[in-house]
Write a protein that holds these residues in place. Structure first.
Motif, PDB file in Angstrom:
ATOM      1  N   GLN A  21       0.802  -1.330  -0.274  1.00  0.00           N
ATOM      2  CA  GLN A  21      -0.014   0.105   0.038  1.00  0.00           C
ATOM      3  C   GLN A  21       0.727   1.411  -0.033  1.00  0.00           C
ATOM      4  O   GLN A  21       0.292   2.265  -0.192  1.00  0.00           O
ATOM      5  CB  GLN A  21      -0.953   0.086   1.211  1.00  0.00           C
ATOM      6  CG  GLN A  21      -1.818  -0.904   1.065  1.00  0.00           C
ATOM      7  CD  GLN A  21      -2.980  -0.798   2.420  1.00  0.00           C
ATOM      8  OE1 GLN A  21      -3.203   0.345   2.959  1.00  0.00           O
ATOM      9  NE2 GLN A  21      -3.584  -1.878   2.555  1.00  0.00           N
ATOM     10  N   GLY A  22       2.135   1.242   0.419  1.00  0.00           N
ATOM     11  CA  GLY A  22       2.915   2.341   0.639  1.00  0.00           C
ATOM     12  C   GLY A  22       4.024   2.180   1.821  1.00  0.00           C
ATOM     13  O   GLY A  22       4.044   1.084   2.270  1.00  0.00           O
ATOM     14  N   VAL A  23       4.381   3.449   2.107  1.00  0.00           N
ATOM     15  CA  VAL A  23       5.347   3.817   3.019  1.00  0.00           C
ATOM     16  C   VAL A  23       4.757   3.282   4.523  1.00  0.00           C
ATOM     17  O   VAL A  23       3.698   3.850   4.996  1.00  0.00           O
ATOM     18  CB  VAL A  23       5.900   5.020   3.088  1.00  0.00           C
ATOM     19  CG1 VAL A  23       6.926   5.261   4.512  1.00  0.00           C
ATOM     20  CG2 VAL A  23       6.379   5.379   1.894  1.00  0.00           C
ATOM     21  N   LEU A  24       5.662   2.502   5.208  1.00  0.00           N
ATOM     22  CA  LEU A  24       5.098   2.142   6.769  1.00  0.00           C
ATOM     23  C   LEU A  24       5.992   3.038   7.703  1.00  0.00           C
ATOM     24  O   LEU A  24       5.528   3.011   8.754  1.00  0.00           O
ATOM     25  CB  LEU A  24       5.471   0.610   6.991  1.00  0.00           C
ATOM     26  CG  LEU A  24       4.627  -0.324   6.143  1.00  0.00           C
ATOM     27  CD1 LEU A  24       4.754  -1.742   6.308  1.00  0.00           C
ATOM     28  CD2 LEU A  24       3.097  -0.302   6.601  1.00  0.00           C
ATOM     29  N   GLY A  25       7.261   3.201   7.196  1.00  0.00           N
ATOM     30  CA  GLY A  25       8.107   4.036   8.075  1.00  0.00           C
ATOM     31  C   GLY A  25       9.369   4.548   7.480  1.00  0.00           C
ATOM     32  O   GLY A  25       9.667   3.934   6.403  1.00  0.00           O
ATOM     33  N   LEU A  26      10.157   5.414   8.119  1.00  0.00           N
ATOM     34  CA  LEU A  26      11.340   5.673   7.677  1.00  0.00           C
ATOM     35  C   LEU A  26      12.622   4.681   8.402  1.00  0.00           C
ATOM     36  O   LEU A  26      12.580   4.921   9.759  1.00  0.00           O
ATOM     37  CB  LEU A  26      11.694   7.204   8.236  1.00  0.00           C
ATOM     38  CG  LEU A  26      11.158   8.147   7.175  1.00  0.00           C
ATOM     39  CD1 LEU A  26      11.134   9.621   7.740  1.00  0.00           C
ATOM     40  CD2 LEU A  26      12.034   8.161   5.611  1.00  0.00           C
ATOM     41  N   GLY A  27      13.214   4.033   7.626  1.00  0.00           N
ATOM     42  CA  GLY A  27      14.163   3.123   8.044  1.00  0.00           C
ATOM     43  C   GLY A  27      15.084   3.980   9.127  1.00  0.00           C
ATOM     44  O   GLY A  27      15.692   4.647   8.844  1.00  0.00           O
ATOM     45  N   GLY A  28      15.193   3.283  10.350  1.00  0.00           N
ATOM     46  CA  GLY A  28      16.114   3.844  11.304  1.00  0.00           C
ATOM     47  C   GLY A  28      15.761   5.047  11.794  1.00  0.00           C
ATOM     48  O   GLY A  28      16.436   5.526  12.850  1.00  0.00           O
ATOM     49  N   ILE A  29      14.619   5.598  11.765  1.00  0.00           N
ATOM     50  CA  ILE A  29      14.350   7.092  12.254  1.00  0.00           C
ATOM     51  C   ILE A  29      12.942   6.956  12.865  1.00  0.00           C
ATOM     52  O   ILE A  29      12.870   7.165  14.114  1.00  0.00           O
ATOM     53  CB  ILE A  29      14.162   8.076  11.015  1.00  0.00           C
ATOM     54  CG1 ILE A  29      15.874   8.101  10.236  1.00  0.00           C
ATOM     55  CG2 ILE A  29      13.769   9.627  11.680  1.00  0.00           C
ATOM     56  CD1 ILE A  29      15.776   8.959   9.430  1.00  0.00           C
ATOM     57  N   ILE A  30      11.818   6.498  12.315  1.00  0.00           N
ATOM     58  CA  ILE A  30      10.504   6.646  12.926  1.00  0.00           C
ATOM     59  C   ILE A  30       9.519   5.889  12.028  1.00  0.00           C
ATOM     60  O   ILE A  30       9.743   5.458  10.893  1.00  0.00           O
ATOM     61  CB  ILE A  30       9.843   8.076  13.142  1.00  0.00           C
ATOM     62  CG1 ILE A  30       8.844   8.211  13.997  1.00  0.00           C
ATOM     63  CG2 ILE A  30       9.410   8.729  11.724  1.00  0.00           C
ATOM     64  CD1 ILE A  30       8.405   9.448  14.544  1.00  0.00           C
ATOM     65  N   GLY A  31       8.864   5.209  12.893  1.00  0.00           N
ATOM     66  CA  GLY A  31       7.594   4.236  12.178  1.00  0.00           C
ATOM     67  C   GLY A  31       6.526   5.068  11.822  1.00  0.00           C
ATOM     68  O   GLY A  31       6.240   6.399  12.202  1.00  0.00           O
ATOM     69  N   GLY A  32       5.459   4.307  11.228  1.00  0.00           N
ATOM     70  CA  GLY A  32       4.186   5.190  10.758  1.00  0.00           C
ATOM     71  C   GLY A  32       2.973   4.647  11.768  1.00  0.00           C
ATOM     72  O   GLY A  32       3.006   3.520  12.142  1.00  0.00           O
ATOM     73  N   ILE A  33       1.981   5.432  11.618  1.00  0.00           N
ATOM     74  CA  ILE A  33       0.674   5.230  12.381  1.00  0.00           C
ATOM     75  C   ILE A  33       0.039   4.139  11.688  1.00  0.00           C
ATOM     76  O   ILE A  33      -0.364   3.304  12.476  1.00  0.00           O
ATOM     77  CB  ILE A  33      -0.192   6.373  12.140  1.00  0.00           C
ATOM     78  CG1 ILE A  33       0.477   7.759  12.962  1.00  0.00           C
ATOM     79  CG2 ILE A  33      -1.608   6.129  12.570  1.00  0.00           C
ATOM     80  CD1 ILE A  33       0.349   7.492  14.423  1.00  0.00           C
ATOM     81  N   ARG A  34       0.302   4.001  10.424  1.00  0.00           N
ATOM     82  CA  ARG A  34      -0.716   2.940   9.848  1.00  0.00           C
ATOM     83  C   ARG A  34      -0.492   1.518  10.076  1.00  0.00           C
ATOM     84  O   ARG A  34      -1.100   0.600  10.303  1.00  0.00           O
ATOM     85  CB  ARG A  34      -0.437   3.079   8.328  1.00  0.00           C
ATOM     86  CG  ARG A  34      -1.448   1.891   7.741  1.00  0.00           C
ATOM     87  CD  ARG A  34      -1.389   2.286   6.208  1.00  0.00           C
ATOM     88  NE  ARG A  34      -0.198   2.167   5.247  1.00  0.00           N
ATOM     89  CZ  ARG A  34       0.238   1.059   4.904  1.00  0.00           C
ATOM     90  NH1 ARG A  34      -0.130   0.023   4.919  1.00  0.00           N
ATOM     91  NH2 ARG A  34       1.492   1.319   4.113  1.00  0.00           N
ATOM     92  N   SER A  35       0.908   1.244  10.580  1.00  0.00           N
ATOM     93  CA  SER A  35       1.308  -0.180  11.119  1.00  0.00           C
ATOM     94  C   SER A  35       1.715  -0.367  12.400  1.00  0.00           C
ATOM     95  O   SER A  35       2.492  -1.213  13.054  1.00  0.00           O
ATOM     96  CB  SER A  35       2.487  -0.517  10.403  1.00  0.00           C
ATOM     97  OG  SER A  35       3.468   0.177  10.302  1.00  0.00           O
ATOM     98  N   SER A  36       1.506   0.821  13.415  1.00  0.00           N
ATOM     99  CA  SER A  36       1.742   1.071  14.732  1.00  0.00           C
ATOM    100  C   SER A  36       1.033   0.045  15.649  1.00  0.00           C
ATOM    101  O   SER A  36      -0.192  -0.553  15.392  1.00  0.00           O
ATOM    102  CB  SER A  36       1.630   2.326  15.253  1.00  0.00           C
ATOM    103  OG  SER A  36       0.001   2.741  15.286  1.00  0.00           O
TER     104      SER A  36
END
Length: 802
Positions: free
Chosen positions: A311-326
């Motif tokens: 579906q798209g971006v889940l998070g920035l590697g090594g920096i911060i995760g995303g709300i969608r997959s939290s």
């Protein structure tokens, strides 16, 4: 990096106390910044009982409570909690207390007309849980006799804040600090039996690292944990996190934070049910967006390392995760990530997006690439113990293998560099305790650098490690010899500092600015020089290396004038740049003067600063530095940023070898472009690298001045001379007629106009004639007068004006 002595003891067996620990940390280079009591701020929070709860007279949703805090002391508190009722035992925070969650400092305040003395607290406000629906309800049987007592248990533990230098990422975990302490003799490092995940369950979520140019992820380890029951963390885990200023959230999140702080292994937990058809680690595409865990939406650029699904971006590697997959409290299945991200990629992405996180802070400094599986083993085991569930096999995807660095180290080099002698046995022990593996090869040691030490690259780094762990206090102080056979500064350095002082004595304030500057200002002065852009400027406004010393000076002149400082003299000495290669630079002294001379003086009329003021400053400075005034040559060929008719170029002799400096009025067009409002702006430049070394450096050899005992005579002459003839040359010609008796020559008038031919001008000079040996008679004066006239007419073609 915050630690506690209690946590440190999980990895270190020691009989020493905390005071000795603080001293030892500083001795081995882990500077202690502060020590804070873990219970000091909590002592104000008291167990209290609501005696009476009434509806607020001016607000339907508020209550006015009479609260007993022990010893008959009753406080009136306005509270909005639904469960605030008579007889409830809860936690009271008085005025002066700071609420842990919001960091609000409580004061006595009127709320809708009723004065409230403090507040009643919820678990959320005390950072105990996310429960915020009402105030804390304490058990009557347990707390009835504790009313008025401190709610939080008193502890002697302290939070120790360490200043970890950027080259020591291994000490961003408690274990790394314990390892250094053990190597220095402060206890023994513990080696706990780590539980390794042994599972037959295959991970069903696929993970793929895209093989792209500038891929920011080399290794991605993961395991699937199914049928978990996310819950509140156990007390020991919450206490650990709270002791270093972290907020407990939920068991899954708390475990990942705990492992990060404990062994410096950042992890991330995804809700596996929210991932669409597996994970792809790839570079982002320009314009992609995702909502991060900080509730902000980020728009990405090309080349940022992202964790994505179908579906798209889940998070920035090594920096911060995303709300969608939290993960949430009802999460059932999680995918646990443990990866290695390239530090440069992390740094670039976080800077562009202005993102700061604990994970970013660690990854940009360099995480141990061999800690991926140990991090997964540790975290997944803890999650299973607290939340239950089944752990799959660990899956590790790699596109690049890590190899430990090897250094050939000569042990004899240690004493040569440090002057300290250490027995080889102790040296080997220190290196072994720090994690180095070694083999003896003739006079060298073949050292295998541990994977958690990216800062060790050469022999000198090994020497530093041995000296640090052995103790810098072991290096004896040797007093320098009193005899000094050579001067501290060479002639170039002496000239630099002399010019600095010489200009300051003329009323200029020294400015110290960046060597880079604003392109807008630099373009006004760079002439034909190449513009040198900075690839990674600290600010978009100062993005080029300066081509002129005036680039920054005029900015600060303008800034001060705008603050109504009317009369100002600033100077700077420093480099200007002609190219981007090493050595393509030169040292320049530059000064600017703005405003008036003698403003508001009662003894003389004020006037604008002018070209003659800066001419005097630059000539006097050069003469003070040991250059001969009579040999200094001036013409009017100056750069375009000076006024063409009010500026000059200086050479140290008539041969015009190299330009020594410029002076003059700054071009009016420049003042107009940058909107400088001043009566006048004049400046000078001295090119230090073009100044020849003087035998008489900085007036070391003082001139013998003689004063004549005989009367001085003055004579005025006016010569009609070629319009382009330089006045300075006329002065030199007259002075050389007879230097023994011509003591001074001054020009007091220059005239062009009526009764003077169009190609001519009249120069009037005043000449002082005085002998050191005898009084001059009329015939002596007539003789010298005639000689002056004849010499000037012969050498210049001028005629005496009748």
């Amino acid at each position: 990096m915050k630690i506690s002595f209690d946590w440190l003891k999980d990895h270190l067996k020691t009989a020493s106390n905390e005071k000795k620990l603080l001293d030892q940390l500083t001795n081995i280079g882990l500077e202690v910044e502060s020590v804070e009591s873990l219970s000091a701020e909590n002592e104000l929070f008291k167990v209290a009982k609501i005696i009476k709860a009434e509806k607020h007279p001016n607000a339907d949703r508020l209550k006015v409570c009479d609260v007993s805090i022990g010893n008959g002391d009753i406080k009136k508190v306005v509270c909005g909690a639904v469960n605030a009722k008579e007889g409830l035992i809860t936690v009271y925070a008085p005025p002066g207390a700071t609420i842990p969650k919001t960091q609000i400092n409580l004061e006595v305040a009127k709320i809708r007309g009723v004065t409230s003395y403090g507040m009643l607290c919820s678990e959320y406000e005390l950072n105990l849980s996310d429960e915020s629906d009402g105030i804390i309800e304490l058990s009557k049987s347990q707390y009835q006799k504790k009313i008025g007592k401190c709610y939080f248990k008193k502890t002697n533990l302290n939070c120790i804040d360490l200043s970890i230098t950027p080259n020591r990422p291994d000490c961003l975990g408690v274990r790394g600090i314990a390892r250094d302490l053990a190597a220095s003799g402060f206890g023994k490092l513990k080696y706990p039996n780590e539980k390794e995940v042994k599972s037959k369950i295959k991970q069903t979520l696929s993970v793929k690292i895209a093989k792209e140019k500038n891929q920011g992820c080399y290794t991605f380890g993961s395991c699937l944990i199914t049928n978990v029951k996310n819950t509140e963390s156990p007390k020991w885990l919450k206490d650990k996190l709270i002791s270093v200023g972290q907020k407990p959230i939920s068991a899954i999140v708390d475990v990942t934070n705990y492992v990060m702080l404990d062994i410096n292994r950042p992890l991330h937990a995804y809700d596996a049910d929210k991932i669409e058809k597996g994970i792809i680690v790839r570079n982002s595409k320009s314009g992609e967006e995702f909502k991060a865990l900080d509730n902000k939406t980020y728009k990405l650029e090309n080349g940022m390392c992202v964790i994505s699904d179908n579906q798209g971006v889940l998070g920035l590697g090594g920096i911060i995760g995303g709300i969608r997959s939290s993960t949430e409290i009802n999460t059932k299945n999680i995918l646990l990530e443990s990866a290695y991200f390239e530090p440069v990629s992390i740094r670039k992405t976080s800077k562009k997006l202005n993102l700061e996180t604990d994970a970013k802070f660690r990854f940009e400094r360099g995480i141990d690439p061999n800690s991926i599986e140990s991090g997964l083993n540790r975290a997944s085991t803890l999650i299973k113990e607290i939340c239950g569930g089944e752990i799959s096999k660990i899956d590790v995807q790699k596109i690049k293998n890590f190899k430990n660095r090897t250094i050939n180290f000569d042990p004899d080099l240690f004493e040569k560099v440090t002057g300290l002698k250490i027995h080889s046995k102790k040296m080997f022990q220190i290196l072994g305790d720090l994690g180095f593996k070694y083999k003896k090869k003739k006079k060298y040691l073949e050292l295998k650098v541990p994977s958690w030490r990216p800062d060790i690259n050469q022999q000198i780094d090994i020497i530093e490690e041995i000296a640090r762990i052995n103790g810098y206090d072991q290096i004896k102080t040797i007093s320098p010899k009193k005899e000094r056979y050579k001067p501290t500064l060479n002639k170039i350095q002496k000239l630099f500092h002399f010019l600095q002082r010489a200009v300051a004595t003329k009323g200029y304030f020294e400015a110290i600015t960046w060597s880079f500057t604003d392109q807008k200002y630099n373009n006004l002065f760079k002439q034909n020089k190449k513009e040198i852009k900075i690839i990674n400027p600290i600010s978009s406004e100062i993005g080029v290396l300066r081509n002129s010393i005036f680039s920054n000076l005029i900015f600060y002149i303008r800034k001060n004038l705008n603050r109504d400082i009317k009369d100002l003299s600033l100077f700077e000495i420093g480099p200007i740049f002609n190219g981007s290669n090493p050595g393509e630079q030169e040292t320049v002294v530059g000064g600017l003067r703005a405003g008036k001379i003698s403003r508001l003086s009662w003894i003389e009329d004020d006037r604008n600063v002018d070209i003659f003021d800066v001419k005097k400053d630059i000539i006097q400075t050069l003469v003070e530095a040991g250059y001969n005034r009579s040999k200094i040559y001036i013409d009017d060929n100056t750069p375009s940023y000076y006024h063409p008719g009010k500026s000059g170029r200086i050479f140290l002799n008539k041969h015009k070898d190299k330009v020594a400096g410029y002076f003059g009025e700054i071009h009016p067009n420049i003042l107009k472009k940058i909107e400088i409002k001043t009566e006048a702006l004049v400046g000078f430049e001295i090119f230090v690298d073009n100044l020849k070394k003087t035998k008489k450096l900085f007036r070391d050899q003082k001139k013998n001045y003689q004063v004549s005992d005989f009367q001085k005579s003055e004579r005025d002459f006016a010569f009609i001379i070629d319009k382009n003839f330089k006045s300075q040359e006329l002065i030199q010609i007259i002075s050389n007629v007879n230097p023994n008796i011509i003591s001074n020559v001054d020009i007091f008038d220059v005239y062009e106009g009526e009764n003077i031919p169009n190609d001519k001008k009249s120069i009037a000079v005043n000449i002082s004639i005085q002998s050191l040996d005898k009084p001059l008679k009329d015939e002596d004066l007539e003789k010298i007068n005639k000689l002056i006239i004849d010499t000037v007419e012969k050498e210049t073609g001028a005629k005496i004006r009748s």
